[in-house]
Design an enzyme around this catalytic site. Structure first.
Site, short mmCIF file in Angstrom:
data_model
loop_
_atom_site.label_atom_id
_atom_site.label_comp_id
_atom_site.label_asym_id
_atom_site.label_seq_id
_atom_site.Cartn_x
_atom_site.Cartn_y
_atom_site.Cartn_z
N LYS A 245 2.39 2.99 -12.69
CA LYS A 245 1.16 3.27 -12.62
C LYS A 245 0.50 4.43 -13.08
O LYS A 245 0.24 4.96 -12.40
CB LYS A 245 0.61 2.22 -10.65
CG LYS A 245 -0.57 2.34 -10.68
CD LYS A 245 -0.98 2.11 -9.61
CE LYS A 245 -2.82 1.20 -9.41
NZ LYS A 245 -2.72 1.11 -7.85
N LYS B 61 1.11 -1.53 0.16
CA LYS B 61 0.16 0.01 0.10
C LYS B 61 0.49 1.61 0.36
O LYS B 61 1.69 1.50 0.83
CB LYS B 61 -0.57 0.28 0.70
CG LYS B 61 -2.05 0.66 1.13
CD LYS B 61 -2.86 0.54 1.92
CE LYS B 61 -4.06 1.55 2.32
NZ LYS B 61 -3.92 3.10 1.54
N CYS C 207 -4.30 8.02 -8.02
CA CYS C 207 -5.16 8.54 -6.73
C CYS C 207 -5.54 9.22 -7.48
O CYS C 207 -5.11 10.21 -7.38
CB CYS C 207 -4.39 8.37 -5.60
SG CYS C 207 -5.23 8.58 -3.86
#
Length: 444
Positions: A173, A45, A135
């Site tokens: 990502k 995480k 995010c």
């Protein structure tokens, strides 16, 4: 048995299934338990800047009696102290040397901040770094996450700051909250990325409670957009994966792609592999069913590979990509028609209603004697079929309506070929109608 092991940008794991950077990889104890069950790797995480998470954090989309078809989260990165995370990362890698341990990271867009976190990650013995440029809430408002992934120049610069100071493989990502996914992918490659992963979560508001009028999830009576994930996003993830895997620059780079976004079964996993992914990241399915789903994932994928004669993951990767085309490259003369199996038909009339009201009126209600009636006893296709396949998609019975290929009587031609030969067809409806009459295309 098929060999499920992979080598992803130099990162080895016994199978391609990794837990994605999310609550399932929040601590060393969790990842240790996941590895005991058989997961091939885990992306820790995201660690980085100090944060405070809120309560509650999750909303979900349920449809037709199916729970959590998608999840909507407003959770931030790890709120556990950085030194605790780093210590546990080192311990997990020491205990599980054969598993892939990748650390997701996110810090301010500053070269020193990236250098500091990268040096700490290297000291843990981790196998790689995943840069979280996706995010969509909270962190993006602080200039991180999607705020970097949505600006190619920032994506390239931040990636360069990392790749220039680390010996570890760097995975970027990508965020799906962008018009063209290839733009940040190109930027990541220009910054020296060794691999890509996609998709991160999609901006979403999943539900408004019609009794309380509150947006879900409600945090003290207020709501906000969150990150959408789970089975409902799989088609979007597959599309973006194919965009990258059919892009000449990405192909020339040879970088592997870690696919994620709605992988819940081994069948989902096989689809991602067939369209070019090398490793597979899972989050929502693990959150819904627990770590033990890895047994079904590995057994199912292995058995399917055996059935098709695939020996390794590399044999599967990209196998379906040659079928991908633009619309202009599709055969305009191909003809499919529906076939209705009366023995399987349950008389729900969904195909008739859908076709008659919203498509091309190609299905009739008829009695066994062939006389059109309303209501009728059987579904019959008529001679006006256009082959749109709506009926096959709305039918609730597997195998009741199938689409079959039939001769169209026309020579194969694509739109690109046709308009190159006769450019007036794309400019004039009269020319288009003349062509249709010439080759026998009836529009109704």
């Amino acid at each position: 048995m098929a060999d499920l092991s992979i080598d992803f940008a130099g990162i080895r794991s016994p199978n391609p299934f990794w837990l994605a950077s999310a609550p399932p990889t929040n601590s060393g104890a969790q990842i240790h338990r996941a590895f005991e069950y058989g997961w091939g790797g885990a992306v820790w995480k995201t660690i980085g800047a100090p944060v405070l998470n809120i309560s509650n954090r999750y909303g979900s989309l349920s449809l037709g009696g199916r729970r959590m078809l998608a999840i909507n989260n407003v959770e931030l990165i790890s709120d556990r102290p950085l030194d605790v995370n780093l210590r546990e990362i080192a311990e997990i890698k020491r205990l599980w040397p054969d598993r892939a341990v990748i650390v997701s990271a996110m810090v301010d867009a500053d070269p020193q901040a990236w250098k500091d976190i990268v040096m700490m990650i290297e000291d843990t013995g981790a196998d790689g770094i995943e840069l979280n440029y996706g995010c969509p809430q909270g962190m993006s408002e602080r200039g991180m996450g999607a705020a970097v992934g949505q600006v190619p120049e920032m994506c390239q610069l931040n990636t360069h700051w990392v790749t220039s100071v680390t010996r570890l493989p760097v995975i970027v990502k990508l965020t799906p909250n962008i018009t063209h996914i290839v733009d940040p992918a190109h930027a990541a490659l220009a910054g020296g990325a060794h691999a890509l992963s996609l998709i991160n979560t999609i901006n979403s508001v999943t539900r408004v409670d019609l009794d309380t009028l509150l947006v879900s999830p409600s945090i003290g009576g207020r709501g906000t957009h969150g990150g959408y994930a789970g089975p409902a996003v799989k088609p979007i993830a597959l599309n973006m994966l194919t965009e990258l895997m059919t892009d000449p620059q990405v192909l020339r780079s040879g970088v592997p792609i870690s696919g994620m976004g709605g992988i819940a079964t081994w069948r989902d996993a096989a689809e991602f592999l067939l369209l070019g992914a090398t490793s597979l990241q899972v989050c929502t399915a693990a959150m819904q069913h627990g770590y033990r789903i890895i047994e079904d994932l590995t057994d199912g994928l292995s058995n399917w590979m055996d059935d098709h004669g695939f020996k390794t993951i590399a044999d599967v990767t990209g196998k379906s990509l040659p079928q991908m085309s633009t619309f202009g490259g599709l055969d305009l003369s191909h003809q499919s028609v529906a076939r209705i199996d009366q023995n399987k038909c349950i008389g729900c009339d969904l195909c008739y209603a859908a076709c008659n009201d919203t498509a091309h009126q190609c299905i009739d209600l008829v009695s066994p004697g062939g006389v059109t009636v309303d209501p009728g006893y059987e579904m019959r296709t008529n001679g006006r079929q256009v082959g749109c396949a709506l009926c096959a998609n709305v039918c609730p019975v597997d195998g009741c309506i199938t689409m079959v290929t039939v001769p169209s009587g026309r020579e194969s031609v694509t739109w690109d070929e046709l308009t190159a030969q006769r450019p007036d067809i794309a400019q004039s409806w009269a020319a288009m109608q003349a062509y249709r009459e010439e080759v026998g295309i009836e529009i109704h």
